[in-house]
Design a protein around this motif. Structure first.
Motif, PDB file in Angstrom:
ATOM      1  N   MET A   1       0.883  -1.305  -0.103  1.00 64.36           N
ATOM      2  CA  MET A   1       0.085  -0.088   0.103  1.00 64.36           C
ATOM      3  C   MET A   1       1.024   1.298   0.084  1.00 64.36           C
ATOM      4  O   MET A   1       1.542   1.643   0.910  1.00 64.36           O
ATOM      5  CB  MET A   1      -0.814  -0.101   1.344  1.00 64.36           C
ATOM      6  CG  MET A   1      -1.930  -1.007   1.248  1.00 64.36           C
ATOM      7  SD  MET A   1      -2.751  -1.353   2.720  1.00 64.36           S
ATOM      8  CE  MET A   1      -1.564  -1.724   3.915  1.00 64.36           C
ATOM      9  N   PRO A   2       0.939   2.065  -0.955  1.00 67.46           N
ATOM     10  CA  PRO A   2       2.035   3.110  -1.256  1.00 67.46           C
ATOM     11  C   PRO A   2       1.692   4.257  -0.072  1.00 67.46           C
ATOM     12  O   PRO A   2       0.751   4.316   0.437  1.00 67.46           O
ATOM     13  CB  PRO A   2       1.610   3.864  -2.431  1.00 67.46           C
ATOM     14  CG  PRO A   2       0.708   2.672  -3.219  1.00 67.46           C
ATOM     15  CD  PRO A   2       0.140   1.834  -2.100  1.00 67.46           C
ATOM     16  N   TYR A   3       2.934   4.400   0.298  1.00 65.96           N
ATOM     17  CA  TYR A   3       2.928   5.420   1.419  1.00 65.96           C
ATOM     18  C   TYR A   3       4.062   6.227   1.326  1.00 65.96           C
ATOM     19  O   TYR A   3       5.029   6.013   0.487  1.00 65.96           O
ATOM     20  CB  TYR A   3       2.977   4.608   2.916  1.00 65.96           C
ATOM     21  CG  TYR A   3       3.442   5.576   4.157  1.00 65.96           C
ATOM     22  CD1 TYR A   3       2.477   6.830   4.293  1.00 65.96           C
ATOM     23  CD2 TYR A   3       4.014   5.199   4.909  1.00 65.96           C
ATOM     24  CE1 TYR A   3       2.365   7.601   5.379  1.00 65.96           C
ATOM     25  CE2 TYR A   3       4.380   6.208   6.270  1.00 65.96           C
ATOM     26  CZ  TYR A   3       3.548   7.269   6.250  1.00 65.96           C
ATOM     27  OH  TYR A   3       3.476   8.032   7.219  1.00 65.96           O
ATOM     28  N   SER A   4       4.145   7.787   1.655  1.00 62.49           N
ATOM     29  CA  SER A   4       5.102   8.699   1.266  1.00 62.49           C
ATOM     30  C   SER A   4       6.269   8.550   2.103  1.00 62.49           C
ATOM     31  O   SER A   4       7.550   8.824   1.755  1.00 62.49           O
ATOM     32  CB  SER A   4       4.423  10.101   1.692  1.00 62.49           C
ATOM     33  OG  SER A   4       4.197  10.174   3.003  1.00 62.49           O
TER      34      SER A   4
ATOM     35  N   TYR B   1       1.944   0.734   6.358  1.00 64.33           N
ATOM     36  CA  TYR B   1       2.239   1.470   7.398  1.00 64.33           C
ATOM     37  C   TYR B   1       1.183   1.789   8.192  1.00 64.33           C
ATOM     38  O   TYR B   1       0.061   2.216   7.406  1.00 64.33           O
ATOM     39  CB  TYR B   1       3.481   2.720   7.252  1.00 64.33           C
ATOM     40  CG  TYR B   1       4.761   2.174   6.446  1.00 64.33           C
ATOM     41  CD1 TYR B   1       5.687   1.614   7.460  1.00 64.33           C
ATOM     42  CD2 TYR B   1       4.621   1.551   5.140  1.00 64.33           C
ATOM     43  CE1 TYR B   1       6.759   0.896   6.994  1.00 64.33           C
ATOM     44  CE2 TYR B   1       5.898   1.249   4.641  1.00 64.33           C
ATOM     45  CZ  TYR B   1       6.935   0.738   5.681  1.00 64.33           C
ATOM     46  OH  TYR B   1       8.008   0.047   5.054  1.00 64.33           O
ATOM     47  N   MET B   2       0.941   2.284   9.422  1.00 64.40           N
ATOM     48  CA  MET B   2       0.104   2.714  10.330  1.00 64.40           C
ATOM     49  C   MET B   2      -0.417   3.814   9.792  1.00 64.40           C
ATOM     50  O   MET B   2      -1.696   4.145   9.847  1.00 64.40           O
ATOM     51  CB  MET B   2       0.485   2.499  11.612  1.00 64.40           C
ATOM     52  CG  MET B   2       0.520   1.110  12.144  1.00 64.40           C
ATOM     53  SD  MET B   2      -1.117   0.339  12.420  1.00 64.40           S
ATOM     54  CE  MET B   2      -1.888   1.218  13.426  1.00 64.40           C
ATOM     55  N   ASN B   3       0.250   4.820   9.519  1.00 62.07           N
ATOM     56  CA  ASN B   3      -0.144   6.046   9.321  1.00 62.07           C
ATOM     57  C   ASN B   3      -1.826   6.132   8.218  1.00 62.07           C
ATOM     58  O   ASN B   3      -2.857   6.723   8.761  1.00 62.07           O
ATOM     59  CB  ASN B   3       0.846   7.339   8.870  1.00 62.07           C
ATOM     60  CG  ASN B   3       0.152   8.576   8.961  1.00 62.07           C
ATOM     61  OD1 ASN B   3      -0.650   9.032   8.109  1.00 62.07           O
ATOM     62  ND2 ASN B   3       0.955   9.402   9.756  1.00 62.07           N
ATOM     63  N   PRO B   4      -1.420   5.875   7.113  1.00 59.84           N
ATOM     64  CA  PRO B   4      -2.593   5.879   6.365  1.00 59.84           C
ATOM     65  C   PRO B   4      -3.805   4.710   6.740  1.00 59.84           C
ATOM     66  O   PRO B   4      -5.042   5.079   6.320  1.00 59.84           O
ATOM     67  CB  PRO B   4      -2.195   5.451   4.784  1.00 59.84           C
ATOM     68  CG  PRO B   4      -0.644   4.858   5.256  1.00 59.84           C
ATOM     69  CD  PRO B   4       0.052   5.123   6.604  1.00 59.84           C
ATOM     70  N   VAL B   5      -3.422   3.877   7.267  1.00 61.53           N
ATOM     71  CA  VAL B   5      -4.578   2.800   8.019  1.00 61.53           C
ATOM     72  C   VAL B   5      -5.245   3.534   9.066  1.00 61.53           C
ATOM     73  O   VAL B   5      -6.385   3.528   8.812  1.00 61.53           O
ATOM     74  CB  VAL B   5      -3.835   1.574   8.515  1.00 61.53           C
ATOM     75  CG1 VAL B   5      -4.827   0.691   9.388  1.00 61.53           C
ATOM     76  CG2 VAL B   5      -2.987   0.639   7.225  1.00 61.53           C
TER      77      VAL B   5
ATOM     78  N   GLY C   1      -4.240 -11.199   5.225  1.00 63.58           N
ATOM     79  CA  GLY C   1      -3.238 -11.082   6.324  1.00 63.58           C
ATOM     80  C   GLY C   1      -2.850  -9.602   5.984  1.00 63.58           C
ATOM     81  O   GLY C   1      -2.853  -9.136   4.884  1.00 63.58           O
ATOM     82  N   LEU C   2      -2.359  -9.132   6.901  1.00 65.63           N
ATOM     83  CA  LEU C   2      -1.618  -7.684   7.127  1.00 65.63           C
ATOM     84  C   LEU C   2      -0.035  -7.726   7.634  1.00 65.63           C
ATOM     85  O   LEU C   2       0.246  -8.688   8.463  1.00 65.63           O
ATOM     86  CB  LEU C   2      -2.319  -6.654   7.894  1.00 65.63           C
ATOM     87  CG  LEU C   2      -3.729  -6.390   7.741  1.00 65.63           C
ATOM     88  CD1 LEU C   2      -4.346  -5.677   8.626  1.00 65.63           C
ATOM     89  CD2 LEU C   2      -4.215  -5.902   6.371  1.00 65.63           C
ATOM     90  N   ILE C   3       0.668  -7.003   6.999  1.00 69.88           N
ATOM     91  CA  ILE C   3       2.021  -6.654   7.461  1.00 69.88           C
ATOM     92  C   ILE C   3       1.991  -5.242   7.670  1.00 69.88           C
ATOM     93  O   ILE C   3       2.148  -4.514   6.824  1.00 69.88           O
ATOM     94  CB  ILE C   3       3.138  -7.033   6.492  1.00 69.88           C
ATOM     95  CG1 ILE C   3       3.130  -8.473   6.155  1.00 69.88           C
ATOM     96  CG2 ILE C   3       4.501  -6.775   7.209  1.00 69.88           C
ATOM     97  CD1 ILE C   3       4.006  -9.214   5.184  1.00 69.88           C
ATOM     98  N   LEU C   4       2.197  -4.766   8.865  1.00 69.43           N
ATOM     99  CA  LEU C   4       2.360  -3.549   9.460  1.00 69.43           C
ATOM    100  C   LEU C   4       3.590  -3.234  10.097  1.00 69.43           C
ATOM    101  O   LEU C   4       3.393  -3.355  11.405  1.00 69.43           O
ATOM    102  CB  LEU C   4       0.889  -2.968  10.117  1.00 69.43           C
ATOM    103  CG  LEU C   4      -0.152  -3.153   9.072  1.00 69.43           C
ATOM    104  CD1 LEU C   4      -1.226  -2.870  10.102  1.00 69.43           C
ATOM    105  CD2 LEU C   4      -0.266  -1.920   8.071  1.00 69.43           C
ATOM    106  N   PRO C   5       4.724  -2.837   9.605  1.00 68.62           N
ATOM    107  CA  PRO C   5       6.122  -2.907  10.436  1.00 68.62           C
ATOM    108  C   PRO C   5       6.000  -1.970  11.482  1.00 68.62           C
ATOM    109  O   PRO C   5       6.875  -2.281  12.478  1.00 68.62           O
ATOM    110  CB  PRO C   5       7.224  -2.788   9.332  1.00 68.62           C
ATOM    111  CG  PRO C   5       6.503  -3.088   8.153  1.00 68.62           C
ATOM    112  CD  PRO C   5       5.136  -2.842   8.198  1.00 68.62           C
ATOM    113  N   ASP C   6       5.458  -0.965  11.519  1.00 66.20           N
ATOM    114  CA  ASP C   6       5.432   0.176  12.294  1.00 66.20           C
ATOM    115  C   ASP C   6       4.336   0.097  13.527  1.00 66.20           C
ATOM    116  O   ASP C   6       4.089   1.111  14.360  1.00 66.20           O
ATOM    117  CB  ASP C   6       5.577   1.536  11.784  1.00 66.20           C
ATOM    118  CG  ASP C   6       4.388   1.811  11.087  1.00 66.20           C
ATOM    119  OD1 ASP C   6       3.842   0.974  10.609  1.00 66.20           O
ATOM    120  OD2 ASP C   6       4.359   2.982  10.759  1.00 66.20           O
ATOM    121  N   LEU C   7       3.743  -1.173  13.375  1.00 66.21           N
ATOM    122  CA  LEU C   7       2.690  -1.250  14.766  1.00 66.21           C
ATOM    123  C   LEU C   7       3.400  -1.956  15.716  1.00 66.21           C
ATOM    124  O   LEU C   7       3.781  -2.837  15.547  1.00 66.21           O
ATOM    125  CB  LEU C   7       1.655  -2.206  14.134  1.00 66.21           C
ATOM    126  CG  LEU C   7       0.261  -2.782  15.197  1.00 66.21           C
ATOM    127  CD1 LEU C   7      -0.342  -1.437  15.877  1.00 66.21           C
ATOM    128  CD2 LEU C   7      -0.624  -3.601  14.542  1.00 66.21           C
TER     129      LEU C   7
END
Length: 255
Positions: free
Chosen positions: A48-51, A97-101, A120-126
């Protein structure tokens, strides 16, 4: 049994390919996913693209920037994925990443992900404690696996804790760096042997620095499979249609 559990039950070495949603063009998402499935990938990790993608190297950062410039966002992504399960049967994991989620709304995000058939999800900064105390019950409610990352510096105690919290698989980062770099595979092998000795509950998938047949096979010696990202992103950058180049790339790894 979840699609991810079913996938690992086969006992074969699993090839997970990362692609960025909305890259190289906004409407590339489903054609790329179909091409990956049809060419022999076992799992799709859809970025999921993130800046500000902290764990990603230059290649994936650039693909995120292009996708965002193409107009990709969370609402567009879920709109694109609503027909996904008519054509894509293999497991699909969203990575981001968590911010856009959080901007989208965590519960709404999980509900929409489950609705379109994400596994499933991979959110490394959670952070682990936030996952346990706040978000795990939401993920469980929507039947989504959650995959934690471990690195060579992660202590045995923490690896076992993250393994207990993860479902689907455990993501073994091959070194403490960003994606796409060169890796010392002797050191990686020692690290994977150590993980194997822990007798973990989840299958282990290796990521970061896997790019071709040799690195895939090296990674698979002491793991259940491996994840390729930057190498694939590079080859589809200028592809008008992903089918031929994706098939050629995946066959060069598996054959």
């Amino acid at each position: 049994m979840s699609r991810l559990s079913e996938c690992f039950k086969s006992g074969k070495k699993i090839l997970n390919i990362y692609c960025t949603a909305g890259y190289p063009r906004l409407d590339s998402t489903l054609p790329v996913m179909r091409a990956l499935q049809d060419s022999g990938a076992d799992i799709i990790e859809l970025g999921m693209p993130y800046s500000d993608p902290l764990a990603d190297g230059e290649t994936i950062q650039k693909s995120s920037a292009i996708a965002l410039g193409n107009g990709m966002n969370m609402a567009v992504l879920f709109d694109q994925l609503k027909e996904m399960r008519k054509e894509v049967q293999i497991p699909v994991v969203l990575m981001g990443y968590m911010n856009p989620v959080l901007q989208y709304g965590f519960e709404k995000f999980c509900a929409d992900a489950a609705k379109v058939g994400v596994d499933g999800l991979i959110l490394p900064d959670l952070p682990q404690h936030e996952f346990e105390n706040k978000y795990k019950k939401i993920l469980d409610q929507h039947g989504l696996d959650f995959i934690f990352l471990v690195t060579p510096e992660t202590s045995e105690e923490r690896v076992k804790k993250l393994d207990a919290l993860s479902s689907g698989f455990l993501y073994a980062v091959s070194s403490s760096s960003t994606t796409g770099g060169e890796k010392d595979f002797e050191a990686v092998e020692r690290y994977l042997q150590k993980l194997q000795a822990y007798q973990l509950r989840n299958p282990i998938m290796v990521g970061f620095g896997i790019k071709d047949k040799k690195t895939f096979q090296d990674a698979c010696k002491y793991a259940n499979g491996a994840i390729i990202g930057s190498a694939y992103i590079k080859i589809i950058q200028h592809a008008q249609t992903p089918e031929v180049i994706t098939k050629s790339f995946i066959q060069s790894i598996l054959n």
